[in-house]
Enzyme design. Structure first.
Site, PDB file in Angstrom:
ATOM      1  N   LYS B  99       6.055 -10.376   6.639  1.00  0.00           N
ATOM      2  CA  LYS B  99       5.321  -9.781   7.333  1.00  0.00           C
ATOM      3  C   LYS B  99       4.179 -10.657   7.683  1.00  0.00           C
ATOM      4  CE  LYS B  99       1.539  -6.557   6.205  1.00  0.00           C
ATOM      5  NZ  LYS B  99       0.290  -5.818   5.280  1.00  0.00           N
ATOM      6  N   GLY B 160      -7.837  -2.303   2.708  1.00  0.00           N
ATOM      7  CA  GLY B 160      -8.597  -2.093   1.064  1.00  0.00           C
ATOM      8  C   GLY B 160      -9.735  -1.182   1.344  1.00  0.00           C
ATOM      9  N   ALA B 186      -2.633  -0.266   6.009  1.00  0.00           N
ATOM     10  CA  ALA B 186      -4.007  -0.906   5.652  1.00  0.00           C
ATOM     11  C   ALA B 186      -5.052   0.349   6.068  1.00  0.00           C
ATOM     12  CB  ALA B 186      -4.446  -2.085   6.630  1.00  0.00           C
ATOM     13  N   GLY B 187      -5.671   0.663   4.855  1.00  0.00           N
ATOM     14  CA  GLY B 187      -6.830   1.556   4.894  1.00  0.00           C
ATOM     15  C   GLY B 187      -6.444   2.863   4.578  1.00  0.00           C
ATOM     16  N   ASN B 208      -1.503  -0.336  -0.743  1.00  0.00           N
ATOM     17  CA  ASN B 208      -1.632  -1.302  -1.788  1.00  0.00           C
ATOM     18  C   ASN B 208      -2.761  -0.946  -2.628  1.00  0.00           C
ATOM     19  OD1 ASN B 208      -1.644  -3.351  -3.825  1.00  0.00           O
ATOM     20  ND2 ASN B 208      -1.891  -5.001  -2.242  1.00  0.00           N
ATOM     21  N   THR B 209      -4.235  -1.371  -1.909  1.00  0.00           N
ATOM     22  CA  THR B 209      -5.288  -1.134  -2.762  1.00  0.00           C
ATOM     23  C   THR B 209      -5.389   0.527  -3.518  1.00  0.00           C
ATOM     24  OG1 THR B 209      -6.213  -2.471  -1.278  1.00  0.00           O
ATOM     25  CG2 THR B 209      -7.790  -1.132  -2.596  1.00  0.00           C
TER      26      THR B 209
END
Lengths: 382, 258
Positions: B99, B160, B186-187, B208-209
């Site tokens: 990645k 995040g 992301a996000g 993830n977050t």
């Protein structure tokens, strides 16, 4: 928009140290309603006005609300992790005469400096405890610890550590460039106090040059340094005014050196060899310490927040849940303190004497992951 | 539905939810969340692991039989750093999936398109399977697929931030035009965000977050897995069109015969 492009002028323009009374009066006049308004705004963004409100006495009554917001913001940005690092002192020779420091050149004691072999041996002892992030420190004496020494040491340590940072005397940009090329890419440097007049009275020797020290992080950033740690020695000047100045410095660095990450440290004055228990008028309480930390987090969502072993184990355990992202552990503040010369004189006494494993266990018990590695030597060409 | 397969670089990927490994409170919680997510592709930051060390705490917690490890170059500021990291990682681990993240700004971690493209062109030639993290820029996505990347990974909003599909319109264009799988990365802060991205036609999502920082990461991982599946099913099935006027389910003129 401030069009000044050097930090000295930017800070000078604010007048925080020349118009202290005006600032103190603004802080004093903050109301409960002002604080409520500020806490209703999405956290993480900086303005001097906002920080004045959060640092005020009125703000102090909202510590729990600030803590909840700071905790949530830190969790979102950094997750449930705590990065560990360790300081390694390589010399306690110093040519400065700072009134508050154990290494003051006027103090008579057997000074020591680690040879290259000793420094590597010391680093081996540190690495065997599991540390992968190391901070190399020394007293300020270029004759005993020069750029060649540090560059060579960095080359020798690259295979043992994933990140090497320094906390030494200020260098010029070329010096930082050489260290960056050798694999050092992080720097901590404390302005001690942002109050220029007070700074002059406290320091003698090369360190007396306020402006050169103030511009140090910028020189390091220009050389490629990626992590810039700044702070003030808490206890020398009014903590609120110190925090306002520190925040202006941080905001400046973020704007002008946008590829470097800023972190805040909160060193409180500690007892040190031959330093009288001076009646520092500005000793900061735990409550004020926490308010300062929370206020900075609520203005700087992504800044690292570092707490060292100057603070007690118990206090650090509680701070972890607020907004701290990085901690030292098992620290020795004397050159050779880990392995080769345990009797050498310390710069100051640490409070938290827990072993690295005990600190890691404390972090785990609090529901966080102790992170030993969060960088890679591959990032630097070295 | 049975023919709805996600193929990346010739490999069929069973789960359309990719999961990141940062920010968890412990490796044990991470492993449980991964398991609950049903993910097959798991991304890990090279900065966080000793990739050559099989006993590395984090790596040891990720079952390599079960998961495809996708190292990422998080922290790289430019093409050169990303290349150095990628090459060292492959030499040490033999993993050639990558990645690609080039994020010079440490605060918003927004990707640098120019440096990403430069690095991707070189890495593809060197035999890497490159999954680049990009801003939702349709032209950049085309340039990257032309360079031979295995996917494109446009961001929904800053890493995040949990803000969801702030870049929705650009992602729609990327999905419409892409010739490689589009992984929205992301996000994504809520399972509903993931479902929305999948309903739009994204091939996969990476989270993830939102999982790691949840009160119960394991349950949240499960929620994201269900959301990704629901969103994909809706996309493949074809949701009913949105109309400006009402469309009665029992028409008043239904009694009339031609």
């Amino acid at each position: 928009m401030n069009t000044k492009t050097d930090i000295y002028s930017v800070l000078d323009d604010t007048g925080i140290d020349t118009r202290q009374d005006e600032y103190l009066s603004r802080i004093q006049s903050v109301t409960e309603a002002d604080v409520r308004r500020e806490l209703a705004i999405k956290p993480g963004h900086f303005s001097l006005e906002r920080l004045i409100v959060l640092l005020s006495e009125a703000g102090g009554a909202f510590l729990e609300d600030m803590a909840q917001q700071a905790h949530a913001l830190t969790l979102q940005r950094f997750g449930k992790t705590m990065q560990l690092y360790v300081p390694m002192y390589v010399s306690n020779y110093c040519i400065n005469r700072c009134q508050y420091c154990g290494y003051n050149a006027d103090h008579k004691f057997n000074r020591s400096r680690l040879t290259m072999e000793q420094a590597v041996q010391e680093a081996d002892a540190i690495a065997s405890a599991g540390f992968r992030h190391i901070l190399i420190l020394s007293g300020e004496d270029p004759k005993h610890i020069d750029v060649d020494y540090l560059a060579e040491l960095a080359k020798r340590l690259r295979s043992k550590f994933c990140a090497i940072e320094i906390e030494i005397y200020p260098l010029d940009t070329d010096g930082y460039k050489r260290l960056f090329d050798a694999g050092i890419d992080g720097l901590s440097i404390y302005q001690e106090t942002y109050n220029r007049r007070l700074y002059e009275t406290l320091h003698a020797g090369p360190k007396a040059d306020y402006r050169y020290r103030l511009e140090t992080p910028s020189r390091a950033a220009r050389a490629g340094f990626r992590r810039l740690g700044i702070g003030a020695l808490l206890g020398l000047w009014d903590w609120r005014l110190e925090t306002l100045s520190l925040s202006v410095h941080a905001a400046y660095l973020m704007k002008h050196h946008w590829q470097s990450q800023i972190s805040f440290s909160f060193p409180r004055i500690r007892p040190a060899q031959d330093v009288e228990d001076q009646p520092y008028k500005h000793i900061i309480s735990d409550r004020q310490f926490v308010q300062m930390m929370l206020a900075l987090r609520l203005c700087f969502a992504d800044a690292g927040i570092v707490v060292s072993t100057r603070e007690s184990s118990e206090f650090r355990r509680h701070l972890m849940n607020l907004c701290v992202t990085r901690m030292s552990a098992g620290s020795k503040t004397n050159p050779g303190g880990y392995a080769v010369n345990k009797e050498a004189v310390c710069q100051f006494e640490v409070d938290d004497k827990s072993s690295p494993q005990q600190v890691a266990a404390m972090i785990e018990a609090a529901g966080y992951e102790p992170v030993w590695k969060d960088w890679d030597p591959a990032f630097t060409a070295g | 539905m049975n023919n709805d397969k996600l193929i990346i670089a010739g490999r069929e990927i069973k789960s359309r939810l990719f999961v990141g490994t940062g920010k968890f409170s412990s490796n044990r919680v991470m492993a449980e969340a991964l398991s609950a997510s049903g993910a097959e592709i798991v991304t890990v930051a090279l900065r966080r692991v000793d990739i050559e060390n099989e006993n590395d705490d984090m790596l040891a917690a990720i079952d390599r039989e079960k998961y495809l490890l996708l190292p990422n170059t998080s922290g790289a500021r430019d093409c050169e750093e990303a290349l150095r990291l990628a090459r060292l990682a492959r030499a040490a681990s033999g993993i050639n999936w990558l990645k690609l993240e080039v994020t010079p700004d440490p605060y918003y971690l927004l990707p640098d398109g120019g440096e990403t493209l430069k690095a991707a062109q070189i890495l593809v030639k060197e035999g890497f399977v490159v999954l680049p993290y990009i801003n939702a820029d349709p032209i950049l996505a085309k340039r990257l697929q032309d360079a031979g990347t295995a996917t494109v990974m446009p961001l929904a909003s800053p890493i995040g931030s949990n803000r969801g599909l702030a870049t929705r319109e650009s992602i729609e264009i990327i999905i419409e035009q892409a010739t490689v799988p589009v992984v929205v990365d992301a996000g994504l802060g809520r399972p509903s965000h993931a479902a929305e991205a999948m309903e739009m036609g994204a091939d996969a999502v990476l989270v993830n977050t939102a999982i790691a920082s949840a009160n119960d990461p394991v349950a949240m991982a499960r929620a994201f897995a269900m959301a990704a599946e629901a969103g994909r099913t809706s996309f493949v099935t074809g949701a009913a069109p949105v109309l400006k006027t009402a469309s009665a389910s029992s028409p008043l003129t239904g009694f009339l015969r031609d």
